[in-house]
Write a protein that holds these residues in place. Structure first.
Motif, PDB file in Angstrom:
ATOM      1  N   ASN A 268     -15.300  -2.483  -7.055  1.00  0.00           N
ATOM      2  CA  ASN A 268     -14.796  -1.754  -6.077  1.00  0.00           C
ATOM      3  C   ASN A 268     -13.366  -1.521  -5.854  1.00  0.00           C
ATOM      4  N   VAL A 269     -12.699  -1.960  -6.799  1.00  0.00           N
ATOM      5  CA  VAL A 269     -11.231  -1.772  -6.942  1.00  0.00           C
ATOM      6  C   VAL A 269     -10.694  -0.999  -8.248  1.00  0.00           C
ATOM      7  N   ASN A 270      -9.560  -0.152  -8.078  1.00  0.00           N
ATOM      8  CA  ASN A 270      -9.213   0.298  -9.165  1.00  0.00           C
ATOM      9  C   ASN A 270      -8.191  -0.322 -10.061  1.00  0.00           C
ATOM     10  N   TRP A 271      -8.946  -1.050 -10.795  1.00  0.00           N
ATOM     11  CA  TRP A 271      -8.024  -2.128 -11.772  1.00  0.00           C
ATOM     12  C   TRP A 271      -8.112  -1.759 -13.144  1.00  0.00           C
TER      13      TRP A 271
ATOM     14  N   ASN B  21       0.769  -1.457   0.003  1.00  0.00           N
ATOM     15  CA  ASN B  21       0.155   0.164   0.078  1.00  0.00           C
ATOM     16  C   ASN B  21       0.741   1.344  -0.040  1.00  0.00           C
ATOM     17  N   GLN B  22       2.110   1.085  -0.124  1.00  0.00           N
ATOM     18  CA  GLN B  22       3.025   2.310  -0.235  1.00  0.00           C
ATOM     19  C   GLN B  22       3.004   2.843  -1.743  1.00  0.00           C
ATOM     20  N   PHE B  23       2.450   1.973  -2.570  1.00  0.00           N
ATOM     21  CA  PHE B  23       2.687   2.251  -4.316  1.00  0.00           C
ATOM     22  C   PHE B  23       1.236   2.799  -4.655  1.00  0.00           C
ATOM     23  N   ASP B  24       1.579   3.906  -5.597  1.00  0.00           N
ATOM     24  CA  ASP B  24       0.470   4.298  -6.447  1.00  0.00           C
ATOM     25  C   ASP B  24      -0.345   3.349  -7.295  1.00  0.00           C
TER      26      ASP B  24
ATOM     27  N   ASP C 271      -8.982   3.698  -2.486  1.00  0.00           N
ATOM     28  CA  ASP C 271      -8.747   4.482  -3.444  1.00  0.00           C
ATOM     29  C   ASP C 271      -7.562   4.984  -3.895  1.00  0.00           C
ATOM     30  N   GLN C 272      -6.580   4.465  -2.952  1.00  0.00           N
ATOM     31  CA  GLN C 272      -5.442   4.781  -3.112  1.00  0.00           C
ATOM     32  C   GLN C 272      -4.316   4.343  -4.096  1.00  0.00           C
ATOM     33  N   THR C 273      -4.577   2.948  -4.357  1.00  0.00           N
ATOM     34  CA  THR C 273      -3.767   2.143  -5.055  1.00  0.00           C
ATOM     35  C   THR C 273      -4.382   1.616  -6.242  1.00  0.00           C
ATOM     36  N   ARG C 274      -3.387   1.705  -7.383  1.00  0.00           N
ATOM     37  CA  ARG C 274      -4.310   1.045  -8.648  1.00  0.00           C
ATOM     38  C   ARG C 274      -3.716  -0.161  -8.922  1.00  0.00           C
TER      39      ARG C 274
ATOM     40  N   LEU D 146      -7.027  -7.581  -1.209  1.00  0.00           N
ATOM     41  CA  LEU D 146      -6.345  -6.658  -0.332  1.00  0.00           C
ATOM     42  C   LEU D 146      -6.766  -5.304  -0.667  1.00  0.00           C
ATOM     43  N   PHE D 147      -7.153  -4.956  -1.861  1.00  0.00           N
ATOM     44  CA  PHE D 147      -7.482  -3.311  -2.086  1.00  0.00           C
ATOM     45  C   PHE D 147      -8.966  -2.931  -2.509  1.00  0.00           C
ATOM     46  N   ARG D 148      -9.963  -3.810  -1.706  1.00  0.00           N
ATOM     47  CA  ARG D 148     -11.289  -3.659  -1.867  1.00  0.00           C
ATOM     48  C   ARG D 148     -11.574  -2.189  -1.211  1.00  0.00           C
TER      49      ARG D 148
END
Lengths: 211, 211
Positions: free
Chosen positions: A146-149, A61-64, A93-96, A88-90
């Protein structure tokens, strides 16, 4: 942009790494063998040395953007890593998440999938589970709202080569000017990093072909 | 048999717990609230107190069977737990996974899915994401050929009630003698524990109806 690449030392992962690095992004290699990454990309390369399927939220979660360029001899692990990353990213909004998914999931003009052809020709080949699992991966991603994929597919001929000119599309196979379904690693990496810098395919799969 | 039940204190989970317990199995509740489990099943009940999505292989591989009776207000978590459990037990011959999956994935005689009807009638209801995600879960399971899994669906009317007589089927909706698609928690639990004791549906979904 802070970019983490899972499988950064593979054929495709390393092309993406170098392309992103050359554009000035802060790129981290998420790999099993850190020394290989430092040899390929420079001694100062940030590395997280871990099995892909052991990566946790705290690693990522440190990554964009996290790019999934993982390649495994166990085909089901492609699907398992995708489902893990998504879970992990449900609602984050921070990580794509950017997935690299095989060309067998692309559609032909008649609406059938490349996988149908592949199965007809190669049903008994030992590698057939890989395109099958990667098609499952694309089907699975369609369920995730609900994930920015995003996901990028190459063409059936996915070959070594520098970045030149390329065109992008969405779900259909594409041909270069010579009528060949082909894309170089360099052009693939170019299209992928273009998308990271200028997002156009939110919750979509897209594809790229040599011009 | 050593059985772990995720979501053991829910309506369905507790019916399955009591049925398995009454047949002499060694049943553990995998729940967020251990005290609730001890109140329901007895002070000596073995409990693992954890969020379902935080369960790891070390929590689970002591069991002969893990039953997924998890219910969440976040519908996508049904799918996330299924993908996690599967990924934890790839190529594992020791532990069997038993999923409880909604009736919307059952097929009608005309081959369409119950979900199609549900979507026509209730597309805008806030709970619609739950049957949708549970149908995804069933579709996902079809892709899994290296885990010992089974899945049991109730009928659309899934109601409190004791174990009486029941019949089982596979992928199609079923009716009781009165022509109603209905199964009681007790009969559902009976069919589920029957399957654990006498496995008939390896890598298959099956269903149960009141007689």
């Amino acid at each position: 942009m802070r970019i983490g690449i899972i499988g950064a030392t593979g054929h495709v992962g390393s092309a993406v790494f170098k392309e992103a690095q050359s554009r000035g992004h802060e790129v981290t290699a998420l790999v099993r063998d850190g020394s290989k990454a430092k040899k390929l990309f420079g001694e100062g390369t940030p590395v997280i040395e871990k099995d892909a399927l052991s990566l946790e939220a705290a690693d990522l979660n440190q990554f964009d953007v996290v790019v999934d360029a993982f390649a495994s001899q166990k085909p089901y692990q492609h699907l398992d890593l995708a489902t893990k990353l998504i879970s992990l990213f449900r609602n984050d909004d921070q990580t794509r998440l950017m997935f690299i998914v095989g060309s067998s999931s692309l559609k032909k003009a008649d609406g059938t999938r490349m996988l149908d052809d592949v199965l007809k020709m190669f049903a008994n080949e030992p590698w057939i589970a890989t395109p099958i699992q990667q098609v499952h991966e694309v089907d699975y991603l369609q369920w995730v709202d609900n994930v920015n994929w995003s996901a990028l597919s190459p063409q059936v001929n996915f070959v070594p080569g520098e970045k030149t000119q390329y065109r992008i599309g969405t779900d259909e196979v594409m041909e270069n000017k010579a009528g060949k379904q082909e894309v170089s690693f360099g052009n693939f990496a170019g299209a992928l990093v273009d998308e990271l810098e200028n997002p156009q395919h939110y919750q979509q799969r897209f594809t790229v072909v040599d011009d």
